[in-house]
Design a protein around this motif. Structure first.
Motif, PDB file in Angstrom:
ATOM      1  N   ILE A  96       0.829  -1.202   0.000  1.00  0.00           N
ATOM      2  CA  ILE A  96       0.000   0.000   0.000  1.00  0.00           C
ATOM      3  C   ILE A  96       0.865   1.254   0.000  1.00  0.00           C
ATOM      4  N   SER A  97       1.934   1.238   0.775  1.00  0.00           N
ATOM      5  CA  SER A  97       2.844   2.391   0.791  1.00  0.00           C
ATOM      6  C   SER A  97       3.453   2.625  -0.584  1.00  0.00           C
ATOM      7  N   ALA A  98       3.807   1.536  -1.269  1.00  0.00           N
ATOM      8  CA  ALA A  98       4.397   1.661  -2.601  1.00  0.00           C
ATOM      9  C   ALA A  98       3.406   2.276  -3.579  1.00  0.00           C
ATOM     10  N   ILE A  99       2.152   1.839  -3.509  1.00  0.00           N
ATOM     11  CA  ILE A  99       1.121   2.403  -4.383  1.00  0.00           C
ATOM     12  C   ILE A  99       0.939   3.884  -4.106  1.00  0.00           C
ATOM     13  N   MET A 100       0.836   4.237  -2.831  1.00  0.00           N
ATOM     14  CA  MET A 100       0.567   5.627  -2.466  1.00  0.00           C
ATOM     15  C   MET A 100       1.746   6.552  -2.757  1.00  0.00           C
ATOM     16  N   SER A 101       2.909   5.985  -2.994  1.00  0.00           N
ATOM     17  CA  SER A 101       4.075   6.812  -3.315  1.00  0.00           C
ATOM     18  C   SER A 101       4.085   7.251  -4.776  1.00  0.00           C
ATOM     19  N   GLN A 102       3.200   6.670  -5.585  1.00  0.00           N
ATOM     20  CA  GLN A 102       3.154   6.998  -7.006  1.00  0.00           C
ATOM     21  C   GLN A 102       2.279   8.233  -7.248  1.00  0.00           C
ATOM     22  N   SER A 103       2.342   8.759  -8.465  1.00  0.00           N
ATOM     23  CA  SER A 103       1.688  10.044  -8.744  1.00  0.00           C
ATOM     24  C   SER A 103       0.515   9.963  -9.707  1.00  0.00           C
ATOM     25  N   ILE A 104       0.602   9.111 -10.721  1.00  0.00           N
ATOM     26  CA  ILE A 104      -0.438   9.079 -11.747  1.00  0.00           C
ATOM     27  C   ILE A 104      -0.918   7.648 -11.946  1.00  0.00           C
ATOM     28  N   ILE A 105      -2.092   7.514 -12.553  1.00  0.00           N
ATOM     29  CA  ILE A 105      -2.713   6.200 -12.683  1.00  0.00           C
ATOM     30  C   ILE A 105      -1.866   5.244 -13.517  1.00  0.00           C
ATOM     31  N   ALA A 106      -1.081   5.790 -14.448  1.00  0.00           N
ATOM     32  CA  ALA A 106      -0.201   4.936 -15.253  1.00  0.00           C
ATOM     33  C   ALA A 106       0.843   4.236 -14.394  1.00  0.00           C
ATOM     34  N   ASP A 107       1.144   4.804 -13.215  1.00  0.00           N
ATOM     35  CA  ASP A 107       2.141   4.218 -12.315  1.00  0.00           C
ATOM     36  C   ASP A 107       1.611   3.014 -11.547  1.00  0.00           C
ATOM     37  N   ILE A 108       0.281   2.813 -11.571  1.00  0.00           N
ATOM     38  CA  ILE A 108      -0.305   1.756 -10.739  1.00  0.00           C
ATOM     39  C   ILE A 108      -1.174   0.784 -11.537  1.00  0.00           C
ATOM     40  N   THR A 109      -1.186   0.922 -12.873  1.00  0.00           N
ATOM     41  CA  THR A 109      -2.011   0.039 -13.699  1.00  0.00           C
ATOM     42  C   THR A 109      -1.224  -0.473 -14.899  1.00  0.00           C
ATOM     43  N   ASN A 110      -1.724  -1.560 -15.483  1.00  0.00           N
ATOM     44  CA  ASN A 110      -1.186  -2.036 -16.760  1.00  0.00           C
ATOM     45  C   ASN A 110      -1.465  -1.005 -17.851  1.00  0.00           C
ATOM     46  N   PRO A 111      -0.626  -0.910 -18.879  1.00  0.00           N
ATOM     47  CA  PRO A 111       0.525  -1.768 -19.161  1.00  0.00           C
ATOM     48  C   PRO A 111       1.855  -1.206 -18.676  1.00  0.00           C
ATOM     49  N   ASN A 112       1.827  -0.093 -17.931  1.00  0.00           N
ATOM     50  CA  ASN A 112       3.070   0.618 -17.622  1.00  0.00           C
ATOM     51  C   ASN A 112       3.610   0.396 -16.213  1.00  0.00           C
ATOM     52  N   ALA A 113       2.761   0.041 -15.272  1.00  0.00           N
ATOM     53  CA  ALA A 113       3.189  -0.013 -13.869  1.00  0.00           C
ATOM     54  C   ALA A 113       4.141  -1.175 -13.614  1.00  0.00           C
ATOM     55  N   PRO A 114       5.172  -0.953 -12.803  1.00  0.00           N
ATOM     56  CA  PRO A 114       6.025  -2.069 -12.382  1.00  0.00           C
ATOM     57  C   PRO A 114       5.259  -2.997 -11.446  1.00  0.00           C
ATOM     58  N   GLU A 115       5.765  -4.187 -11.285  1.00  0.00           N
ATOM     59  CA  GLU A 115       5.063  -5.201 -10.494  1.00  0.00           C
ATOM     60  C   GLU A 115       4.760  -4.724  -9.076  1.00  0.00           C
ATOM     61  N   ALA A 116       5.680  -3.985  -8.467  1.00  0.00           N
ATOM     62  CA  ALA A 116       5.530  -3.597  -7.064  1.00  0.00           C
ATOM     63  C   ALA A 116       4.363  -2.656  -6.823  1.00  0.00           C
ATOM     64  N   THR A 117       3.945  -1.909  -7.848  1.00  0.00           N
ATOM     65  CA  THR A 117       2.853  -0.944  -7.665  1.00  0.00           C
ATOM     66  C   THR A 117       1.676  -1.214  -8.595  1.00  0.00           C
ATOM     67  N   ASN A 118       1.675  -2.346  -9.256  1.00  0.00           N
ATOM     68  CA  ASN A 118       0.613  -2.672 -10.207  1.00  0.00           C
ATOM     69  C   ASN A 118      -0.598  -3.211  -9.445  1.00  0.00           C
ATOM     70  N   MET A 119      -1.632  -2.392  -9.322  1.00  0.00           N
ATOM     71  CA  MET A 119      -2.780  -2.773  -8.504  1.00  0.00           C
ATOM     72  C   MET A 119      -3.511  -3.987  -9.064  1.00  0.00           C
TER      73      MET A 119
END
Length: 285
Positions: A96-119
């Motif tokens: 959860i901390s890793a997700i909340m450290s990101q800024s935009i939706i592309a950082d937490i969703t496919n196809p761009n998010a890394p595994e650690a923050t990919n919801m």
């Protein structure tokens, strides 16, 4: 349909939950879908012993569900069953901390998010962890836990959107340019009525339709987390569910506590005239 594999994963499931909740309210006017904060179970040595999987709530954790309000449910894929803990993992506070450290939706969703923050990928792990019907896309929604799981993903997304506003980012305009599959293009049909994909990030959902209670937290000078079903593990400052003990699944107890177990009525038995005990017509809420 754009339910998986791209940035509309979040908006599609948000819309789907609202439609499901509205459909249930045609039967029970004030019913709501609660979220399942699976980080609570993750804090337990044996998550399947959580009170969540007792007859008080979701029933059997491993094998056919034979206890609780969903006992002996049948589905097009066979009897409702689970295999909790057989594969993958639950979410934890670091996720959860890793997700909340990101800024935009592309950082937490496919196809761009890394595994650690990919919801979506983190959510997939929980599906597989619950197992059986919940582990397959075509059958997952026949387990009532599906809706609670997705409500928690939606809750986390709303927390993320709140953080965006604090950073000066408008979440209602935050949709990626690179979306992968064509079905995730912003002006593509969502596949739910007349809605478009871009409608899934509209602020109207949590400004006009619903809102969430905050996640449980330890209460100072208390052993509770604001719920009779939770206790605070002060060594880690984390809320943990009561666990089932050797006296039977109706007898939850707090981790590390001594003394007689706590006898608690099932939540669905305390609904008074709104209770529906017909297992084939039970309205989740």
């Amino acid at each position: 349909m754009s339910a998986h594999g791209g940035p509309n994963f979040l908006g599609w499931h948000r819309t789907y939950l609202v439609l499901c909740e509205n459909a249930m309210r045609e039967k029970v006017a004030n019913v709501t879908i609660p979220y399942w904060d699976n980080t609570l179970e993750e804090a337990l040595p044996v998550p399947r012993q959580s009170i969540l999987f007792s007859p008080l709530f979701m029933g059997t954790a491993n094998g056919q569900v034979t206890e609780g309000p969903f006992a002996f449910w049948s589905t097009p894929f066979g009897p409702l069953g689970r295999d909790v803990g057989s594969d993958r993992r639950l979410m934890n506070p670091n996720d959860i901390s890793a997700i909340m450290s990101q800024s935009i939706i592309a950082d937490i969703t496919n196809p761009n998010a890394p595994e650690a923050t990919n919801m979506e990928e983190l959510h997939n792990d929980v599906h597989v962890y619950v197992g059986h019907i919940m582990s397959r896309i075509e059958s997952a929604s026949y387990d009532p836990l599906f809706y609670c799981h997705h409500a928690f993903i939606d809750y986390l997304w709303e927390e993320f959107r709140t953080n965006q506003r604090m950073r000066g980012i408008d979440p209602s305009r935050d949709y990626p340019r690179i979306v992968g599959e064509q079905a995730h293009q912003p002006l593509a049909s969502m596949g739910l009525g007349r809605l478009l994909v871009i409608d899934g990030i509209n602020d109207i959902f949590t400004r006009r339709i619903y809102r969430y209670e905050r996640r449980p937290a330890c209460v100072p000078n208390s052993n509770t987390c604001g719920s009779q079903y939770l206790r605070c593990d002060w060594s880690r400052q984390r809320c943990v569910p009561l666990i089932m003990n050797q006296n039977g699944p109706n007898m939850p107890q707090a981790m590390g506590q001594t003394g007689p177990p706590v006898q608690v009525l099932p939540w669905w038995a305390r609904q008074g005239s709104n209770a529906n005990t017909n297992q084939n017509q039970f309205v989740f809420g």
